[in-house]
Design a protein around this motif. Structure first.
Motif, PDB file in Angstrom:
ATOM      1  N   ARG A 125     -77.991 -43.496 -11.261  1.00  0.00           N
ATOM      2  CA  ARG A 125     -77.442 -42.181 -11.612  1.00  0.00           C
ATOM      3  C   ARG A 125     -77.427 -41.261 -10.394  1.00  0.00           C
ATOM      4  O   ARG A 125     -76.531 -40.427 -10.250  1.00  0.00           O
ATOM      5  N   LYS A 126     -78.398 -41.429  -9.536  1.00  0.00           N
ATOM      6  CA  LYS A 126     -78.476 -40.604  -8.335  1.00  0.00           C
ATOM      7  C   LYS A 126     -77.472 -41.041  -7.281  1.00  0.00           C
ATOM      8  O   LYS A 126     -76.899 -40.202  -6.574  1.00  0.00           O
ATOM      9  N   GLU A 127     -77.228 -42.360  -7.178  1.00  0.00           N
ATOM     10  CA  GLU A 127     -76.457 -42.894  -6.061  1.00  0.00           C
ATOM     11  C   GLU A 127     -75.015 -43.288  -6.394  1.00  0.00           C
ATOM     12  O   GLU A 127     -74.132 -43.192  -5.544  1.00  0.00           O
ATOM     13  N   LEU A 185     -63.510 -42.150  -7.432  1.00  0.00           N
ATOM     14  CA  LEU A 185     -63.856 -41.090  -8.385  1.00  0.00           C
ATOM     15  C   LEU A 185     -65.365 -40.895  -8.444  1.00  0.00           C
ATOM     16  O   LEU A 185     -65.864 -39.768  -8.492  1.00  0.00           O
ATOM     17  N   SER A 186     -66.106 -42.004  -8.425  1.00  0.00           N
ATOM     18  CA  SER A 186     -67.567 -41.945  -8.468  1.00  0.00           C
ATOM     19  C   SER A 186     -68.122 -41.210  -7.252  1.00  0.00           C
ATOM     20  O   SER A 186     -69.039 -40.390  -7.364  1.00  0.00           O
ATOM     21  N   ASP A 187     -67.553 -41.490  -6.078  1.00  0.00           N
ATOM     22  CA  ASP A 187     -67.996 -40.813  -4.853  1.00  0.00           C
ATOM     23  C   ASP A 187     -67.753 -39.307  -4.940  1.00  0.00           C
ATOM     24  O   ASP A 187     -68.603 -38.503  -4.532  1.00  0.00           O
ATOM     25  N   ASP A 225     -69.424 -33.737  -5.730  1.00  0.00           N
ATOM     26  CA  ASP A 225     -69.250 -32.488  -6.473  1.00  0.00           C
ATOM     27  C   ASP A 225     -70.562 -32.042  -7.095  1.00  0.00           C
ATOM     28  O   ASP A 225     -70.891 -30.851  -7.113  1.00  0.00           O
ATOM     29  N   ARG A 226     -71.335 -33.002  -7.591  1.00  0.00           N
ATOM     30  CA  ARG A 226     -72.629 -32.686  -8.204  1.00  0.00           C
ATOM     31  C   ARG A 226     -73.620 -32.171  -7.168  1.00  0.00           C
ATOM     32  O   ARG A 226     -74.357 -31.201  -7.434  1.00  0.00           O
ATOM     33  N   ASP A 227     -73.649 -32.799  -6.006  1.00  0.00           N
ATOM     34  CA  ASP A 227     -74.675 -32.472  -5.013  1.00  0.00           C
ATOM     35  C   ASP A 227     -74.282 -31.340  -4.070  1.00  0.00           C
ATOM     36  O   ASP A 227     -75.135 -30.579  -3.613  1.00  0.00           O
TER      37      ASP A 227
END
Length: 206
Positions: free
Chosen positions: A8-10, A188-190, A195-197
């Motif tokens: 979830r973090k990576e 998209l995952s990247d 965007d989250r971090d």
């Protein structure tokens, strides 16, 4: 639990696919924590007693949620659906922005595969429903028609993963399609993690 936390973090895409696999693992063991402890958690090597207990608690919580949400037979847990919804929302933001041309290009590259997958899935579900003698076979594809393009991509990747685990043959055309879809989902995952971090600048949506 520990693998899920790391993923979830990576890598949010790998996290979601892993959680789908966990859902299926729980169902395969009859949603029984006792079976999961004996046949799954006990196989984890290198875990301390405390870590095994944490893993058991995590699976216990997932089983409770599956029971409460009516997901014992099929479907994805709400906690996983929230992640999917977030990815779909981000997908739309990226497409609407003029700051992510490479993402837009990759999307239109995989769009024909997505269209074909959705068409194939509809045909398969309609045939299955008709053979089952349902009065209104189109009812069974309502969920598919509401499914986002991103979820269709995840379904394809997960389906291929299952076929590989079962040792089934995969055509070169399917391999090529899923390779492109995986590249798109990886992009998209990247962006999701960034965007989250850090937060993404979407700029004007002209």
């Amino acid at each position: 639990m520990f693998i899920a936390k790391k993923l979830r973090k990576e890598n949010i895409a790998e996290y979601l696919l892993y959680m789908w696999q966990i859902e299926d693992t729980i169902r395969a063991m009859g949603c029984s924590l006792a079976q999961i402890k004996e046949n799954y958690i006990s196989k984890f090597t290198g875990y301390t007693e405390e870590q095994q207990e944490e893993e058991e608690d995590w699976f216990g919580d997932l089983i409770r949620m599956m029971n409460e949400e009516g997901k014992r037979e099929y479907g994805h847990l709400n906690i996983n659906q929230v992640v999917m919804t977030d990815m779909v929302d981000l997908h739309h933001h990226l497409l609407q922005s003029n700051k992510f041309p490479f993402y837009n290009a990759e999307y239109y590259k995989v769009l024909p595969y997505i269209v074909e997958l959705r068409s194939r899935n509809k045909r398969g579900l309609l045939k299955e429903a008709q053979e089952s003698g349902l009065d209104n076979p189109r009812m069974v594809i309502n969920d598919l028609e509401r499914e986002s393009e991103i979820e269709t991509c995840f379904d394809a990747i997960y389906g291929i993963t299952l076929l590989k685990m079962q040792g089934k043959e995969i055509t070169p055309e399917t391999k090529a399609a899923v390779k492109e879809i995986s590249t798109f989902v990886g992009m998209l995952s990247d962006y999701y993690i960034k965007d989250r971090d850090e937060g993404l600048d979407f700029g004007d949506h002209d």
